[in-house]
Scaffold this motif. Structure first.
Motif, PDB file in Angstrom:
ATOM      1  N   LYS A  50      31.144  52.448  10.157  1.00  0.00           N
ATOM      2  CA  LYS A  50      31.120  53.117  11.460  1.00  0.00           C
ATOM      3  C   LYS A  50      31.352  54.620  11.370  1.00  0.00           C
ATOM      4  O   LYS A  50      31.521  55.267  12.402  1.00  0.00           O
ATOM      5  N   SER A  51      31.380  55.183  10.181  1.00  0.00           N
ATOM      6  CA  SER A  51      31.660  56.615  10.081  1.00  0.00           C
ATOM      7  C   SER A  51      31.024  57.208   8.841  1.00  0.00           C
ATOM      8  O   SER A  51      30.613  56.504   7.913  1.00  0.00           O
ATOM      9  N   TRP A  53      32.003  60.182   6.000  1.00  0.00           N
ATOM     10  CA  TRP A  53      33.071  61.014   5.460  1.00  0.00           C
ATOM     11  C   TRP A  53      32.452  62.199   4.711  1.00  0.00           C
ATOM     12  O   TRP A  53      31.749  62.019   3.724  1.00  0.00           O
ATOM     13  N   VAL A 118      36.182  63.090   8.974  1.00  0.00           N
ATOM     14  CA  VAL A 118      35.629  61.842   9.496  1.00  0.00           C
ATOM     15  C   VAL A 118      34.721  62.164  10.679  1.00  0.00           C
ATOM     16  O   VAL A 118      35.134  62.817  11.641  1.00  0.00           O
ATOM     17  N   GLU A 119      33.488  61.704  10.585  1.00  0.00           N
ATOM     18  CA  GLU A 119      32.496  61.956  11.632  1.00  0.00           C
ATOM     19  C   GLU A 119      31.838  60.646  12.040  1.00  0.00           C
ATOM     20  O   GLU A 119      31.860  59.658  11.289  1.00  0.00           O
ATOM     21  N   SER A 120      31.242  60.639  13.215  1.00  0.00           N
ATOM     22  CA  SER A 120      30.408  59.507  13.599  1.00  0.00           C
ATOM     23  C   SER A 120      29.151  59.507  12.735  1.00  0.00           C
ATOM     24  O   SER A 120      28.832  60.499  12.069  1.00  0.00           O
ATOM     25  N   SER A 125      32.161  65.147  15.130  1.00  0.00           N
ATOM     26  CA  SER A 125      33.477  65.174  14.486  1.00  0.00           C
ATOM     27  C   SER A 125      34.638  65.149  15.478  1.00  0.00           C
ATOM     28  O   SER A 125      35.788  65.160  15.052  1.00  0.00           O
ATOM     29  N   SER A 308      35.879  52.380  10.377  1.00  0.00           N
ATOM     30  CA  SER A 308      35.806  53.816  10.112  1.00  0.00           C
ATOM     31  C   SER A 308      36.778  54.247   9.023  1.00  0.00           C
ATOM     32  O   SER A 308      36.420  54.998   8.124  1.00  0.00           O
ATOM     33  N   ALA A 342      34.318  55.985  15.311  1.00  0.00           N
ATOM     34  CA  ALA A 342      34.591  56.721  14.080  1.00  0.00           C
ATOM     35  C   ALA A 342      35.818  57.608  14.191  1.00  0.00           C
ATOM     36  O   ALA A 342      36.716  57.575  13.334  1.00  0.00           O
ATOM     37  N   VAL A 343      35.873  58.440  15.217  1.00  0.00           N
ATOM     38  CA  VAL A 343      36.977  59.394  15.382  1.00  0.00           C
ATOM     39  C   VAL A 343      37.787  58.929  16.594  1.00  0.00           C
ATOM     40  O   VAL A 343      37.696  59.458  17.693  1.00  0.00           O
TER      41      VAL A 343
END
Length: 381
Positions: A50-51, A53, A118-120, A125, A308, A342-343
């Protein structure tokens, strides 16, 4: 643990590990300090379910030079009771550094770990921070005219019927009540307090025993009826009954509309079952166990979406809102039904009324950086 409406900041603080000091018998243990050269190639992004990096320089982390890292070391020591396989190799150093200064801990972080923004999956972000806490309540071991709201252990038929009865059905259907007969742990005197306990997932209870003695216990999360969680704040907003969906705003509506409280409570079909745990000694200095299986540390533990960020991951958190600003090291040690994306993080604030009051007001922007051992690949799942 699920959240109420907002989030909460470290109102209660757990035990703190002191920095290194000099003893009469000789100098303190010495650990490396000083500037760390951060010029190595960063490499490509890594993808999780789900993310995404993205490796970055340490200089990108807001406030990294100012955090009182020893406060986070309590949470990291707890991590090492059930570490992620990729992080277990760090635990010897983590234990050794529990007597180090923040400067020495900071040097070790920079030499051993790589920060990842960590981003989608589509590159965003910024996400959202909320908070949760452990309520403190008063209860009775036996039902009385005043204390008549039950808190249950898991029913024996829970696994044979999925989903189990809704909150409304549990409180109205004879067959549901028969399945829960004799499963009462304690009784509360306020149905709204019971809902708060269900939403937060655990709580501290000052309980009166049948012999009149009083002691403290913890009611820890044991399971749910597998019904979906529905926010009572969203129910009130959708009907135009409130404009402020913080817990203080919800509480004001409850006080003004006692005749509709039951309707509001039933709007959330999810029902939580509990187990009793002791609350004394060191247990009282930490929160309940999170999904990682270790006790939570006030102000230094967060709930995340496991798709995530893996449990046990050290994370740098930055969030600034109208209530608080956080720039600190935290540990991903829990999850919750509303913590998706994600975030996205839920910040464990501690316990008691002051923690709950602040938690109910926090809903603010969030950025996260996962800290992962250098040279080890980011886990894909």
């Amino acid at each position: 643990m699920a959240l109420i409406v907002g989030t909460l900041a470290a109102c209660s603080s757990g035990p703190r590990v002191p920095p290194a000091s000099t003893s009469p018998g000789g100098p303190s243990t010495s650990f490396p300090t000083g500037a760390v050269i951060d010029t190595a190639p960063l490499g490509p992004p890594s993808l999780r379910a789900k993310s995404r990096w993205l490796p970055v320089r340490w200089a990108e982390l807001p406030g990294f030079d100012d955090d009182a890292l020893h406060e986070a070391w309590n949470a990291w020591l707890r991590n090492c009771e059930r570490p992620h396989a990729a992080l277990a190799g760090l635990c010897k150093d983590v234990r050794r550094l529990s007597i180090a200064s923040p400067a020495e801990q900071r040097h070790w972080l920079q030499t051993q770990l790589q920060p990842y923004r960590v981003e989608s999956l589509d590159g965003r972000s910024e996400g959202m921070l909320t908070s949760y806490y452990e309520p403190e309540m008063v209860g009775s071991r036996v039902r009385t005219a005043e204390f008549n709201i039950p808190l249950y252990r898991t029913p024996q038929s829970l696994g044979t019927r999925k989903p189990w009865y809704t909150r409304q059905q549990i409180e109205t259907l004879p067959e549901a009540q028969a399945a829960l007969a004799g499963r009462e742990i304690a009784w509360l005197n306020d149905p709204v307090e019971a809902l708060v306990l269900h939403i937060q997932g655990s709580g501290r209870l000052r309980i009166t025993e049948p012999d009149g003695s009083v002691r403290q216990i913890r009611l820890a999360y044991a399971g749910t009826n597998d019904q979906p969680y529905k926010s009572v704040g969203r129910w009130l907003l959708d009907r135009g009954l409130i404009t402020d969906a913080s817990w203080p705003g919800i509480s004001a509506w409850i006080a003004a509309n006692p005749g509709r409280v039951q309707e509001m409570l039933w709007s959330n079909p999810r029902y939580v079952f509990f187990k009793e745990e002791p609350l004394e000694g060191l247990d009282a200095a930490f929160g309940p166990k999170g999904a990682q299986g270790v006790p939570l540390t006030p102000g230094r533990s967060i709930a995340v979406d496991r798709g995530s960020i893996p449990y046990g991951t050290p994370v740098w958190l930055y969030s600034k809102g109208m209530e608080v600003e956080y720039k600190r090291l935290v540990m991903a040690q829990d999850t919750g039904s509303a913590i998706v994306g994600a975030v996205r993080a839920d910040y464990f604030m501690g316990w008691g009324k002051s923690a709950g009051d602040l938690a109910g007001r926090i809903k603010q922007p969030l950025r996260l950086w996962a800290l992962w051992p250098k040279g080890l690949p980011v886990p894909q799942q």
